[in-house]
Design an enzyme around this catalytic site. Structure first.
Site, PDB file in Angstrom:
ATOM      1  N   CYS A 396      42.471  67.332  -5.567  1.00 29.04           N
ATOM      2  CA  CYS A 396      43.524  66.486  -6.181  1.00 29.04           C
ATOM      3  C   CYS A 396      43.522  65.083  -5.581  1.00 29.04           C
ATOM      4  O   CYS A 396      44.567  64.423  -5.579  1.00 29.04           O
ATOM      5  CB  CYS A 396      44.926  67.086  -6.033  1.00 29.04           C
ATOM      6  SG  CYS A 396      45.134  68.619  -6.864  1.00 29.04           S
ATOM      7  N   ASN A 397      42.402  64.651  -5.045  1.00 27.88           N
ATOM      8  CA  ASN A 397      42.308  63.313  -4.452  1.00 27.88           C
ATOM      9  C   ASN A 397      41.102  62.614  -5.101  1.00 27.88           C
ATOM     10  O   ASN A 397      40.047  62.476  -4.475  1.00 27.88           O
ATOM     11  CB  ASN A 397      42.144  63.438  -2.932  1.00 27.88           C
ATOM     12  CG  ASN A 397      42.173  62.087  -2.218  1.00 27.88           C
ATOM     13  OD1 ASN A 397      41.752  61.070  -2.762  1.00 27.88           O
ATOM     14  ND2 ASN A 397      42.644  62.082  -0.984  1.00 27.88           N
TER      15      ASN A 397
END
Ligand SMILES: Cc1ncc(COP(=O)(O)O)c(C=O)c1O
Length: 468
Positions: A396-397
């Site tokens: 999620c980065n």
């Protein structure tokens, strides 16, 4: 024999590990299922594990009391309110945050805390949202609120190989705050991608240049002390399961009272008002945290938050920090020198190669003898077969991932602009689009009860890719 030699090399390199023996006893006593399951758990950044005593104490509390909805004032309700207040005090205590200065707003997780900021911050024309490439998507998502209200969103890159921010880039962007508008700067105290610990002294620098500062502490706090008596960001977000495993579904927005006064909620809900009228079409928001806690709090889970913090305090965050530092160092020391028979490195690390200004997150890809990346999904499958829990992908980065994996803006845009991808793009479509490049990495993350055997198991597993 070999094991003993390795362990004495470890003792020599990390003598302070010996002082963390209490955590081995804790693991045996409080986390027996972990060893019974045979699982090597190396995904602490995704979620911490919980101790048996946490759930036993919580169960006893629920079993021995009658809790009512805290929105009433009857005896069962008052009891629930008292436990909610205790959880709030416990959060303040853990962060050394004075109640005169700080407000604890309970949320479902760090993401909801970030959304509260995004939807309530007075973004407007001329205003700015500044953030590092290295951020969780829930911090990235605030850019949509900023732009919708006429502010600009600007990213500061991180630079390979260590994935830190170039201080000149930062200084230049911080100097660009609009003095008559609202400016918000957001960054993670610890990257959930590379483990980099971005400097906390950015907070004062940014504030001196008219920025309000959001500190994403989600990946930092489980193994590092965050002292809000010393550091004064305006907003701090946290998910509690990342610190002590249980309960899930509860986190907080810690806000400085002064900064909170700047936020304007876009709606009202049960619990957030003093009075709302249908006939007169009016409402009055409550003060402080109440204005931000929509509906009924998870009042049965909140006592477990107090228990969770007490559990961590009984161990000591500094002891946890030291344990994690030693094990992370050992992991790096052993992974980085590994070479294929061709002399090519097995591991390409995305992040700092030593324990200097980094936490217990080690992210990398493995490479074969010809220097070709081994798909992270193959590594994940192998790890699962060896009963190792780790994480792969971009965590999620996406900003961290795009820099680490050298995905260019042009490549990404040309993929997203394809007609069939205008409204819909699956992760498999995405892989096809940027064919030939890795779309993800492998992340190993270490936590309070990780031991040397866990790390050695993983190093042994990685070595199986030698000769491939
Ligand atoms: C740095 C960071 N920020 C924010 C989040 C979001 O946390 P949650 O999914 O609990 O809202 C995470 C979760 O992994 C994280 O690592």
């Amino acid at each position: 024999m070999k094991m003993a030699a390795a362990s004495s090399a470890f003792d020599r390199a990390y003598p302070s590990y010996d002082r963390t023996g209490a955590l081995d006893q804790l693991r045996a006593r409080e986390y027996p299922t972990l060893d019974a399951s045979g699982c090597t758990y190396l995904d602490f950044t995704a979620a911490n594990l919980y101790a048996t005593s946490q759930i036993e104490r919580h169960l006893a509390l629920l079993r021995d009391n009658v809790f009512g909805n805290p929105h009433s004032t009857n005896p069962t309700s008052s009891l629930a309110s008292a436990y909610v207040a205790r959880a709030r005090q416990q959060v303040l205590k853990f962060f050394n945050a004075s109640p005169d200065e700080w407000v604890v707003i309970f949320t479902t997780n760090a993401s909801q805390a970030l959304k509260l900021i995004g939807e309530s911050y007075p973004f407007g024309p001329g205003g700015r949202y500044l953030l590092t490439f290295d951020n969780h998507n829930s911090v990235n998502g605030i850019r949509e609120f900023a732009r919708a209200r006429g502010s600009t969103a600007t990213y500061i890159p991180v630079v390979l190989p260590e994935m830190r921010v170039d201080e000149d880039d930062l200084a230049r962007e911080l100097d660009r705050a609009d003095p008559v508008a609202n400016n918000l700067f957001a960054y993670p105290a610890q990257s959930n991608f590379s483990g980099v610990q971005h400097p906390l002294d950015w907070i004062e620098r940014a504030k001196a240049r008219k920025w309000d500062v959001v500190l994403d502490a989600a990946a930092f706090t489980p193994t590092n002390r965050l002292d809000l008596g010393r550091w004064t960001p305006d907003f701090v977000v946290q998910s509690f399961y990342k610190i002590f495993g249980y309960p899930t579904g509860v986190g907080c927005l810690l806000a400085r009272r002064e900064a909170l006064a700047k936020l304007h909620r876009p709606w009202f809900a049960g619990g957030t008002i003093t009075v709302a009228s249908v006939k007169a079409d009016t409402y009055y928001l409550a003060e402080g945290e109440s204005a931000f806690e929509d509906g009924t709090l998870d009042f049965l889970a909140l006592p477990a938050v107090e228990i969770g913090f007490q559990h961590i305090e009984s161990i000591g965050i500094d002891l946890i920090h030291e344990r994690v530092r030693c094990l992370t160092g050992w992991l790096l020391d052993n992974l980085l020198p590994l070479r294929q028979t061709t002399g090519k490195p097995l591991v390409r690390l995305y992040g700092p190669p030593t324990t200097d200004r980094r936490g217990g997150i080690v992210t990398f890809n493995l490479y074969d003898a010809l220097g070709r990346a081994i798909d992270h999904r193959v590594v994940e499958e192998g790890a699962a077969a060896a009963n190792i829990s780790l994480r792969t992908g971009c965590f999620c980065n996406p900003g961290g991932g795009e820099i680490a994996l050298d995905l260019t803006g042009t490549e990404l845009s040309s993929c997203f602009k394809q007609r069939e991808h205008q409204t819909h793009l699956t992760i498999d479509d995405f892989r096809m689009c940027i064919d030939g490049k890795s779309t993800g990495a492998v992340r190993v993350s270490v936590g309070l009860i990780t031991n040397l055997a866990d790390i050695d198991h993983f190093i042994g597993f990685a070595k199986q890719f030698l000769g491939k």
